[in-house]
Each structure stands twice: as C-alpha cells, then as structure tokens.
Scaffold this motif. Sequence first.
Motif, mmCIF file in Angstrom:
data_model
loop_
_atom_site.group_PDB
_atom_site.id
_atom_site.type_symbol
_atom_site.label_atom_id
_atom_site.label_comp_id
_atom_site.label_asym_id
_atom_site.label_seq_id
_atom_site.Cartn_x
_atom_site.Cartn_y
_atom_site.Cartn_z
ATOM 1 N N TRP A 1 4.446 -7.175 -1.554
ATOM 2 C CA TRP A 1 4.647 -5.617 -1.591
ATOM 3 C C TRP A 1 4.112 -5.150 -0.251
ATOM 4 O O TRP A 1 4.188 -3.839 -0.163
ATOM 5 C CB TRP A 1 4.055 -5.113 -2.801
ATOM 6 C CG TRP A 1 4.682 -5.530 -4.325
ATOM 7 C CD1 TRP A 1 6.038 -5.839 -4.430
ATOM 8 C CD2 TRP A 1 4.023 -5.479 -5.605
ATOM 9 N NE1 TRP A 1 6.425 -6.228 -5.727
ATOM 10 C CE2 TRP A 1 5.086 -5.936 -6.429
ATOM 11 C CE3 TRP A 1 3.105 -4.911 -6.058
ATOM 12 C CZ2 TRP A 1 4.976 -5.728 -7.893
ATOM 13 C CZ3 TRP A 1 2.713 -4.978 -7.294
ATOM 14 C CH2 TRP A 1 3.615 -5.494 -8.281
ATOM 15 N N VAL B 1 -1.003 -1.540 -6.665
ATOM 16 C CA VAL B 1 -0.606 -0.043 -6.979
ATOM 17 C C VAL B 1 -0.854 0.267 -8.272
ATOM 18 O O VAL B 1 -1.007 -0.503 -9.329
ATOM 19 C CB VAL B 1 0.958 -0.253 -6.544
ATOM 20 C CG1 VAL B 1 1.154 -0.287 -5.312
ATOM 21 C CG2 VAL B 1 1.687 -1.265 -7.698
ATOM 22 N N TRP B 2 -1.080 1.584 -8.673
ATOM 23 C CA TRP B 2 -1.099 2.280 -9.985
ATOM 24 C C TRP B 2 0.119 2.261 -10.853
ATOM 25 O O TRP B 2 0.443 3.359 -11.201
ATOM 26 C CB TRP B 2 -1.977 3.532 -9.893
ATOM 27 C CG TRP B 2 -3.369 3.203 -9.632
ATOM 28 C CD1 TRP B 2 -3.884 3.451 -8.420
ATOM 29 C CD2 TRP B 2 -4.456 2.626 -10.216
ATOM 30 N NE1 TRP B 2 -5.126 3.079 -8.283
ATOM 31 C CE2 TRP B 2 -5.512 2.802 -9.600
ATOM 32 C CE3 TRP B 2 -4.746 2.195 -11.688
ATOM 33 C CZ2 TRP B 2 -6.804 2.290 -10.188
ATOM 34 C CZ3 TRP B 2 -5.718 1.870 -12.059
ATOM 35 C CH2 TRP B 2 -6.855 1.868 -11.310
ATOM 36 N N ASP B 3 0.817 1.252 -10.952
ATOM 37 C CA ASP B 3 2.056 0.963 -11.612
ATOM 38 C C ASP B 3 1.805 0.648 -13.012
ATOM 39 O O ASP B 3 0.676 0.253 -13.356
ATOM 40 C CB ASP B 3 3.024 0.144 -10.782
ATOM 41 C CG ASP B 3 3.667 -1.035 -11.587
ATOM 42 O OD1 ASP B 3 3.112 -1.580 -12.400
ATOM 43 O OD2 ASP B 3 4.622 -0.973 -11.298
ATOM 44 N N TRP C 1 9.388 2.477 -17.843
ATOM 45 C CA TRP C 1 9.096 3.207 -16.617
ATOM 46 C C TRP C 1 9.681 2.465 -15.304
ATOM 47 O O TRP C 1 9.958 1.346 -15.483
ATOM 48 C CB TRP C 1 7.710 3.371 -16.406
ATOM 49 C CG TRP C 1 7.205 4.298 -17.394
ATOM 50 C CD1 TRP C 1 7.095 5.651 -17.381
ATOM 51 C CD2 TRP C 1 6.184 3.878 -18.576
ATOM 52 N NE1 TRP C 1 6.356 6.054 -18.683
ATOM 53 C CE2 TRP C 1 5.753 5.035 -19.231
ATOM 54 C CE3 TRP C 1 5.681 2.554 -18.827
ATOM 55 C CZ2 TRP C 1 4.963 4.956 -20.440
ATOM 56 C CZ3 TRP C 1 4.942 2.609 -19.948
ATOM 57 C CH2 TRP C 1 4.508 3.721 -20.610
ATOM 58 N N ASN C 2 10.200 3.177 -14.361
ATOM 59 C CA ASN C 2 10.570 2.594 -13.176
ATOM 60 C C ASN C 2 9.221 2.255 -12.360
ATOM 61 O O ASN C 2 8.804 2.856 -11.541
ATOM 62 C CB ASN C 2 11.189 3.806 -12.083
ATOM 63 C CG ASN C 2 11.966 3.054 -11.104
ATOM 64 O OD1 ASN C 2 12.134 2.011 -11.109
ATOM 65 N ND2 ASN C 2 12.536 4.189 -10.203
ATOM 66 N N THR C 3 9.047 0.761 -12.594
ATOM 67 C CA THR C 3 7.831 0.166 -11.996
ATOM 68 C C THR C 3 8.087 -0.764 -10.703
ATOM 69 O O THR C 3 9.328 -1.181 -10.459
ATOM 70 C CB THR C 3 6.956 -0.703 -13.034
ATOM 71 O OG1 THR C 3 8.147 -1.549 -13.244
ATOM 72 C CG2 THR C 3 6.613 0.165 -14.299
ATOM 73 N N LEU C 4 6.920 -0.899 -10.011
ATOM 74 C CA LEU C 4 7.157 -1.766 -8.618
ATOM 75 C C LEU C 4 7.327 -2.890 -9.178
ATOM 76 O O LEU C 4 8.134 -3.909 -8.732
ATOM 77 C CB LEU C 4 5.899 -1.446 -7.844
ATOM 78 C CG LEU C 4 6.076 -1.897 -6.436
ATOM 79 C CD1 LEU C 4 7.310 -1.716 -5.490
ATOM 80 C CD2 LEU C 4 5.026 -1.827 -5.589
ATOM 81 N N HIS C 5 6.604 -3.542 -10.104
ATOM 82 C CA HIS C 5 6.723 -4.726 -10.940
ATOM 83 C C HIS C 5 7.974 -5.067 -11.330
ATOM 84 O O HIS C 5 8.604 -4.156 -12.239
ATOM 85 C CB HIS C 5 5.520 -4.916 -11.858
ATOM 86 C CG HIS C 5 5.120 -6.322 -12.608
ATOM 87 N ND1 HIS C 5 6.170 -6.722 -13.377
ATOM 88 C CD2 HIS C 5 4.088 -7.100 -12.408
ATOM 89 C CE1 HIS C 5 5.674 -8.125 -13.510
ATOM 90 N NE2 HIS C 5 4.494 -8.319 -12.898
#
Lengths: 250, 37
Positions: free
Chosen positions: A121, A126-128, A185-189
């Motif tokens: 990334w 990140v605060w995901d 949620w729309n997470t980066l993970h």
Amino acid sequence: MKPPHTLWRYASPTHFLALSGRLLPVLWAAAAIGIAAGLALGLFWAPTDTQQGEAYRILYVHVPAAWIAMVCYGAMAFWALWGLAWKTRLSFVLMRALAPTGALFALLTLLTGSLWGRPTWGAWWVWDARLTSALLLALLYLGFLALTAAVDTPDDARRGDHAGALLALVGALNLPVLYFSVSWWNTLHQGASITPAGSRIAPEMLAGLLLATLGFWAYAGAAVLTRARLLLQARADSEARWPHALESAA
Amino acid sequence: MKEELFGSQAPFVWASLAAVALGIAIELWSLRRQARR
C-alpha cells in the motif's frame, strides 16, 4: 449422581488432564509438520503474485495469525461466560490459558500486516476499520493480561478470574466489528478471499496457506493446552497449601 | 530462484518470518520456565 451429559465429564480437571495429555504429542507434531510444510510451499513453491509481487508471501504467516487471534478471543469469551454461569473450575483456567497465545498472535497480526502494507500500500499503517479493530483486539488482550495480573495475589492466583471474565465478555463485542469491518465499511484492507462459498486464491498458492494455517492452529492448541495444564497444577498446589497456611495463622 | 529469494521485498518477508519465529520462541521459553517453577 450421573452427569446430565457425557460432555460434562470433560469439565473435570482429571478428564481434561488425561485427554490433553493424549492430544498434546499429536498437536506438537502437527504444528511442526504443518508450519514447516506450509511455509516451504508458500515461500519456495508458490508463484510470484502478479499484483503484490513477492510481499504476498507474508500472508502465509499473517492470515493464520489473524484467524488465531480472533478465534482465541471468541473462545476466551465463551469460557468466561461458561465460568460465570456454571462455575466449573476448568472454564476460567482455559480462559486464562488462551490469553497469552491470543495476545501473541494479535501482535504478530499487526506487525506482519504492517510489513506487508509498506511495500503493497505504501504505508505502514492506515486508520482503516479492519486495522483499527485489530489494534483494539490486541489492546483488549493486553488489558486482560494486565487486569488479571493486577487483581491476582501471590496467595490466590484466581482472584482475577471474575474481573478478567467480564472484560473478555465486553471485549467480545469487538469481534463482529473486526470480522465484518471489510463488508460494513469501504476499507483499504481487502475483503475475505476464503469464504464458505469457496476460495478466490489460486490452488498453488492456497495449498501452502492451508497447511501453514493447520500447523499454526495445532501450535496454538498445543500452547494453550500446555498452559492450561500448568495453571491447573499451580491451582492444585495452591489449594494443597491452604491447610498449612491456616495452621500457621492459628 | 524466486529472484534470489524475494528480490527487493526480501527484507519485509524475512522480517515477518523472523518476528513470528521470535514470538513463538518467547512463548515456548515462557511455558518451559512456568513448567520448571
């Protein structure tokens, strides 16, 4: 009186010691073979990922660690509830035996995730929602260990049981948040690659992951059972000392 | 061989494996110490 169900007999430390004594050699062997074979396949046989390059090999330890951290906390909460409801002496022992192993794997999840995130990334953290709830899980484990250690006394290592059980139960609210965070949620993970419906991972990559997971699970089971046996022994020794302590106090 | 064992991403992969190995070693050492007490 006959116990209401044959399973109840395993709530007795005697049966637990006998059963775990038989299981432990199998679990240690499965752990050694599973981890060695799984990592060998994942590191040296599985092909390079077209999108993530070589960094994806970190997932051969990250994914099993994350599953173990999550399931160990669920098991801790289960034994906490069981102990509060039925007062079986084995329940709190199992609850406490699960915590250090769960904490270890929760910390390893964060660390290996961070080492995977940097090359993939471009960020260590990140605060995901998934990462934040995984951090909360690790903090709950550390809180549980600190709380029980603070409440226990040298004479009575079970004083922290009830306080720990309450924290384990309250903290279990984080588990659905952690598990479903990637869908809510729309997470980066990324979302789950392995679901009951099937897997989206190439078979030559999946083989190593499944074997390593099996091995890490066997390791976690063996470590928890070994610690539970030691805790039971320590509690039995402490009970045996009570009459002497009373005599000397009188 | 896998671009001489993982190319430019090798430090990340090996650091992860080392962290897991260290974590497991510490837990096993702690269990052993508990057993001796």
